[in-house]
Design an enzyme around this catalytic site. Structure first.
Site, short mmCIF file in Angstrom:
data_model
loop_
_atom_site.label_atom_id
_atom_site.label_comp_id
_atom_site.label_asym_id
_atom_site.label_seq_id
_atom_site.Cartn_x
_atom_site.Cartn_y
_atom_site.Cartn_z
N PRO A 304 -35.24 61.85 -52.26
CG PRO A 304 -33.18 60.98 -52.95
CD PRO A 304 -33.90 62.28 -52.68
CB CYS A 374 -54.66 35.94 -36.33
SG CYS A 374 -53.66 35.06 -35.12
#
Ligand SMILES: *Cc1c(COP(=O)(O)O)cnc(C)c1O
Length: 446
Positions: A304, A374
């Protein structure tokens, strides 16, 4: 005060302010209405370390590691370091008795610097270089998971003493959950297909190579899986393949690594993989598959990553401004974004956000939290309810950001990456400092 303490008082309201399935186990709200993690107010962290900042609840991480070991007492639990790795995290992993997966030279170096026993390190990667393999052998990593024919060639030239290896196979299991990322099917870059005898041929080559000690098979069927059934299916197919290798070569493989990909909830109502149900399904599949093949039960390994690290993490952002555009949408701009959380743009991931510096009492608005970069797609949370009076200077906390955020962060727009701050028992400490403009310029050779 922790979530458990405040829940009774919140029962009267429509829904608790912070869902205990999503926020760190030690999340609370103090008498000033501020969110705390590990008994530290998030506003104090923002003041001390500035924003954006990754906050990591040490108790949350360690508790989940313990729960895994308790749920799977017969299995080895190996934490997938790619989800989040610092030397301190590596140390927690070692102290909690887990192994560690790495997939690059720097992840390996971090694991070793954190004091992880090399014998408990597993090396992954679909394009390991000869240098990475040599380095891994030199430091004595416990397992190398072979992912391509070229690796067998490299390893054959490198090994001077027995090196335990596994073969990564693709059992051709397609994960049906729509949020899951699939890596267990045949038509992708990882592993050797069980179909078409690709894995069988790799096994034959490895078994014929001196000092390559084939101990087992590995698979990783995908990510963000909440249904345990595919893991049971993977066990059946891999035990079948291990039995075929026994028949063909007279070699008994003793290790079965079924990877990670255990799902966690990011927003209210998301399904999570129940570790108990997973353990039961896998145990049952092992029992029936081994009985059917008359195969000796192998040592089980699970890997995990996000199930241990995701919920331990919270990201803090300062609100830079609030804008409502014609058409009605409200945008809350914060001082981070896709550079510290690329998962929204990459996977369309959803997140849970809360105002961290005060208790919101008034009406709410539906707003979209956007980053500073941006790109129009630089969003953190789309259309969520936030207090109508949210304003510049407020502090937002985004939950479940421990996994694949720090480890996937970029410096887009030359924005330095945030610090990682650990909290525990009322104290904070910096695990990784903020990246500065000087850091960024130091690589530029003019
Ligand atoms: C990524 C990965 C994991 C962990 O995945 P999670 O979704 O974080 O649990 C485990 N094993 C391998 C081989 C992986 O590539």
């Amino acid at each position: 005060m922790t979530l458990l303490d405040i829940l009774p008082s919140l029962r009267g309201t429509t829904r608790p302010r912070l869902d205990p399935n999503i926020w760190p186990l030690t999340t609370g709200v103090d008498e000033l209405g501020r969110i705390t993690v590990g008994r530290v107010a998030l506003t104090d962290i923002a003041d001390q370390y500035r924003t954006p900042a990754y906050v990591l609840g040490e108790t949350d991480f360690r508790t989940r590691a313990r729960r895994y070991r308790a749920a799977l007492p017969q299995a080895a639990v190996v934490y997938a370091g790619k989800s989040l790795l610092t030397t301190a995290v590596a140390r927690w992993v070692a102290e909690e008795g887990l192994g560690l997966d790495v997939c690059s030279a720097a992840e390996l170096a971090t694991a070793l610097a954190g004091g992880v026993d090399p014998a408990r390190i597993v090396l992954h990667g679909n394009a390991k270089s000869c240098d990475e393999l040599r380095n891994a052998i030199d430091v004595g990593v416990g397992r190398i998971v072979i992912d391509s024919p070229m690796e067998i060639t490299y390893l054959a030239g490198l090994v001077r003493r027995p090196q335990p290896v596994l073969i990564r196979v693709t059992p051709d299991i397609d994960i049906h959950g729509h949020r899951a990322v699939t890596t267990g099917v045949t038509d992708q870059k990882f592993g050797f297909a069980l179909a078409d005898r690709r894995a069988a041929r790799a096994a034959a080559r490895i078994l014929a190579t001196p000092n390559l000690d084939l101990v087992g098979l590995h698979c990783h069927i995908g990510s963000q899986i909440s249904d345990p059934a595919p893991y049971g299916e993977a066990v059946h197919r891999l035990i079948g393949a291990m039995a075929d290798i026994r028949t063909e070569h007279g070699v008994l493989l003793t290790e079965l690594n079924i990877g990670g990909g255990h799902g966690v909830p990011y927003v209210r109502g998301d399904a999570a993989l129940d570790t108990g149900a997973f353990a039961a399904v896998v145990d049952d599949a092992l029992t029936t598959a081994c009985a059917a093949e008359r195969f000796q039960r192998p040592r089980l390994v699970v890997e995990p990553g996000r199930a241990l690290s995701a919920r331990a993490g919270v990201t803090l952002y300062r609100v830079c401004g609030v804008k409502s555009q014609p058409g009605g949408r409200t945008f809350v701009a914060v001082d981070g974004g896709m550079s510290d959380n690329p998962r929204v743009a990459l996977h369309g991931a959803k997140y849970t956000v809360a105002l961290a510096n005060r208790h919101p009492l008034g009406p709410s608005v539906v707003a979209t939290v956007v980053g500073r970069h941006c790109e129009a797609g630089d969003e953190i949370v789309h259309d969520v309810e936030l207090p109508a009076d949210i304003h510049a200077g407020d502090l937002l906390a985004v939950a479940c950001t421990g996994a694949y955020q720090h480890s996937m962060a970029s410096t887009y727009n030359m924005v330095g990456r945030p610090p990682v701050v650990a909290v525990r028992d009322g104290a904070s400490r910096m695990l990784v400092r903020r990246e500065t403009t000087a850091d960024l310029l130091s690589r530029d050779r003019g």
